[in-house]
Design an enzyme around this catalytic site. Structure first.
Site, PDB file in Angstrom:
ATOM      1  N   GLU A 231       0.160   2.502   6.228  1.00 47.10           N
ATOM      2  CA  GLU A 231       0.495   1.172   6.778  1.00 47.10           C
ATOM      3  C   GLU A 231      -0.404   0.124   6.159  1.00 47.10           C
ATOM      4  O   GLU A 231      -1.610   0.309   6.082  1.00 47.10           O
ATOM      5  CB  GLU A 231       0.281   1.240   8.297  1.00 47.10           C
ATOM      6  CG  GLU A 231       0.327  -0.082   9.017  1.00 47.10           C
ATOM      7  CD  GLU A 231       0.134   0.089  10.538  1.00 47.10           C
ATOM      8  OE1 GLU A 231       0.161   1.232  11.049  1.00 47.10           O
ATOM      9  OE2 GLU A 231      -0.056  -0.936  11.213  1.00 47.10           O
ATOM     10  N   ASP A 233      -1.305  -3.547   6.972  1.00 48.24           N
ATOM     11  CA  ASP A 233      -1.206  -4.680   7.887  1.00 48.24           C
ATOM     12  C   ASP A 233      -1.598  -5.949   7.142  1.00 48.24           C
ATOM     13  O   ASP A 233      -2.774  -6.189   6.884  1.00 48.24           O
ATOM     14  CB  ASP A 233      -2.127  -4.486   9.090  1.00 48.24           C
ATOM     15  CG  ASP A 233      -1.702  -3.311   9.942  1.00 48.24           C
ATOM     16  OD1 ASP A 233      -0.498  -3.083  10.082  1.00 48.24           O
ATOM     17  OD2 ASP A 233      -2.587  -2.601  10.459  1.00 48.24           O
ATOM     18  N   GLU A 236      -2.222  -9.333  11.426  1.00 52.55           N
ATOM     19  CA  GLU A 236      -2.194  -9.027  12.857  1.00 52.55           C
ATOM     20  C   GLU A 236      -3.004 -10.146  13.480  1.00 52.55           C
ATOM     21  O   GLU A 236      -4.206 -10.284  13.184  1.00 52.55           O
ATOM     22  CB  GLU A 236      -2.839  -7.680  13.150  1.00 52.55           C
ATOM     23  CG  GLU A 236      -2.032  -6.522  12.602  1.00 52.55           C
ATOM     24  CD  GLU A 236      -2.457  -5.210  13.237  1.00 52.55           C
ATOM     25  OE1 GLU A 236      -1.779  -4.740  14.166  1.00 52.55           O
ATOM     26  OE2 GLU A 236      -3.487  -4.673  12.807  1.00 52.55           O
ATOM     27  N   HIS A 247      -4.397   0.994   6.036  1.00 48.79           N
ATOM     28  CA  HIS A 247      -4.539   2.302   6.700  1.00 48.79           C
ATOM     29  C   HIS A 247      -3.830   3.334   5.821  1.00 48.79           C
ATOM     30  O   HIS A 247      -2.652   3.150   5.489  1.00 48.79           O
ATOM     31  CB  HIS A 247      -3.799   2.348   8.033  1.00 48.79           C
ATOM     32  CG  HIS A 247      -4.252   1.425   9.102  1.00 48.79           C
ATOM     33  ND1 HIS A 247      -5.153   1.781  10.076  1.00 48.79           N
ATOM     34  CD2 HIS A 247      -3.872   0.160   9.404  1.00 48.79           C
ATOM     35  CE1 HIS A 247      -5.306   0.777  10.939  1.00 48.79           C
ATOM     36  NE2 HIS A 247      -4.545  -0.221  10.551  1.00 48.79           N
TER      37      HIS A 247
END
Ligand SMILES: *[C@@H]1O[C@H](CO)[C@@H](O)[C@H](O)[C@H]1NC(C)=O
Ligand SMILES: *[C@@H]1O[C@H](CO)[C@@H](O)[C@H](O)[C@H]1NC(C)=O
Ligand SMILES: *[C@@H]1O[C@H](CO)[C@@H](O)[C@H](O)[C@H]1NC(C)=O
Ligand SMILES: *[C@@H]1O[C@H](CO)[C@@H](O)[C@H](O)[C@H]1NC(C)=O
Length: 457
Positions: A231, A233, A236, A247
């Site tokens: 993932e 991101d 956020e 991640h």
């Protein structure tokens, strides 16, 4: 860091859906155009749209309108086991605006927190960008940049307006899993680095085994299986704090997990994915005046977020070595904040050296490096990742890890604990949903392409 889904409950609704396809309502994806840019030749519009994740959809019998899942429990007779449930139950089309508070106009998408529909009260949402009606748009972002505008002026403490990439299958798992008849059109196949186990169908089978209804979320529960993948991101955030976080996982496509592989509880660092990730939050990294209401990047109005994926040799096949961030607001380019933490270099981007230094300085386990670090993130970016846009509140940790002090059992003066100005008592979902039900986030003007081609200096 945490992606727990708030699902809607149908109290009276007579609609039908599982991994089959229901026929109570046609599925019409809201259009959301994006632009592909290239150095020298400008940007071209692509006619894309979005699909709502399957978990939010009405799940009912294929033959009628009896709920297969109500609130946070499965119907035991329709769903005695994972496969029978997938055969008996169907996912249906949705009313994006009326039921879910999702609206799009041209290149802008707005997600609203609480929507009182005719049959249900919905909390938050998660949508995927579609290349066409049946396939997710895949992004290959090595040696490329990704840009969007965000308006978070109506997004307070406790909420997360998220824009990120996950390594899902382009067809939502339709071709891999024969029991999945719905596919990307109905938002199937989700995975992320938290290996979420609140997903109702994984690999075309219902997650009914060992299902435990949530103690504090009337619309959610957790099953035996989780669904894992790398993932990225990009964003956020709420109007008090923002982070970008890579991640990585040791699995290289959407993968169902069970047991310690899911990394739940005490197994957090034993799972296949790096749940902590390597994050860059300006506030957490020591510049508390950089982003927020009235700050250098002023969250009380719209701004542009540019993210650049730099490779070692400046080619799309090179090893990913750096993820850079630039902001643009009111015609002004704002370079990312610099790290201001004792004993750390003044980094302003995510590199393996930054990640290692940050983990050591903050005393955090380095589960990012242990699973391959940025090079592994780069492999996911070359394979192709799906764009996710979501709005959520946090039934596990009240979003304190994003916008307040976290964890609460460490002194606030410990480097890495302070992450934003929100109170440590803020972000309780029942408070946020009752006090700020009309909260929303708007993402717009999504562009991707060659480094430097998506924004003007
Ligand atoms: C979405 O765009 C397509 C063309 O790409 C068009 O045919 C369709 O009518 C649009 N849908 C809506 C709801 O505007
Ligand atoms: C949808 O897009 C995918 C990927 O670009 C393509 O392979 C597929 O043929 C398209 N399907 C339709 C129905 O246009
Ligand atoms: C890649 O591009 C950057 C910025 O233009 C430049 O500084 C660097 O020397 C280039 N690296 C290689 C290996 O070409
Ligand atoms: C501190 O809090 C974190 C997160 O809430 C938890 O995982 C950890 O076990 C706690 N540590 C101690 C020593 O209580």
């Amino acid at each position: 860091m945490h992606h727990l889904v708030a699902l809607l409950s149908f109290s009276v609704l007579t609609v039908v859906c599982g991994q089959q396809v229901g026929t109570q309502m046609a599925e019409t994806h809201p259009n959301l155009s994006i632009q592909k840019c290239a150095t020298g030749s400008g940007c071209q519009i692509q006619s894309t749209s979005v699909a709502l994740d399957a978990n939010w959809r009405w799940l009912h019998t294929t033959s009628g309108t009896t709920n297969c899942y109500t609130g946070n429990t499965w119907d035991a007779s329709l769903c005695p086991d994972p496969v029978t449930c997938a055969e008996n139950c169907a996912l249906d089309g949705v009313d994006y605006t009326g039921t879910y508070g999702i609206t799009s106009t041209g290149s802008a998408l707005t997600l609203k927190l609480v929507t009182h529909g005719p049959y249900s009260t919905n909390i938050g949402s998660r949508v995927y960008l579609m290349a066409n009606d049946t396939t997710y748009q895949m992004f290959n972002l090595k040696n490329q940049e990704f840009t969007f505008d965000v308006d978070m002026s109506n997004l307070p403490c406790g909420l997360n307006g998220a824009l990120y990439f996950v390594e899902m299958d382009a067809d939502g798992g339709l071709s891999k899993y024969p029991n999945n008849k719905a596919g990307a059109k109905y938002g199937t196949g989700y995975c992320d680095s938290q290996c979420p186990n609140d997903i109702k169908f994984i690999n075309g089978e219902a997650n009914v085994l060992d299902w435990v209804p949530s103690s504090n979320d009337a619309n959610s529960g957790t099953g035996m299986y989780g669904t894992c993948c790398s993932e990225m991101d990009i964003w956020e955030a709420n109007n008090n704090a923002a982070a970008y976080t890579a991640h990585v996982c040791t699995v290289h496509s959407q993968t169902r997990c069970s047991g310690s592989d899911c990394g739940d509880g005490d197994d957090r660092y034993n799972g296949v994915c790096d749940k902590d990730g390597c994050d860059f939050s300006s506030y957490r990294m020591g510049d508390t005046s950089f982003l927020g209401m009235g700050k250098t990047v002023d969250t009380s109005s719209k701004f542009t977020v540019v993210t650049q994926f730099i490779t070692a040799d400046n080619t799309t096949t090179g090893t990913l070595t750096e993820i850079r961030r630039i902001y643009v607001q009111n015609g002004k380019v704002i370079q990312n904040s610099k790290v201001n933490i004792p004993k750390m270099t003044t980094y302003d981007s995510v590199t393996d050296v930054f990640c290692n230094d940050q983990k050591t300085t903050f005393g955090d386990p380095n589960s990012f490096e242990a699973r391959g670090g940025l090079a592994t993130m780069g492999q996911a970016l070359s394979k192709g990742m799906v764009l996710v846009l979501s709005l959520w509140d946090d039934y596990a940790d009240n979003m304190l890890w994003l916008d307040s002090d976290y964890p609460l059992n460490k002194s606030i003066s410990t480097p890495g604990v302070a992450r934003g100005t929100c109170a440590t008592t803020s972000g309780v979902p029942s408070d946020v949903e009752s006090q700020n039900p009309d909260s929303s986030v708007t993402f717009s003007n999504i562009k991707f392409g060659d480094i430097g081609s998506t924004y003007t200096l």
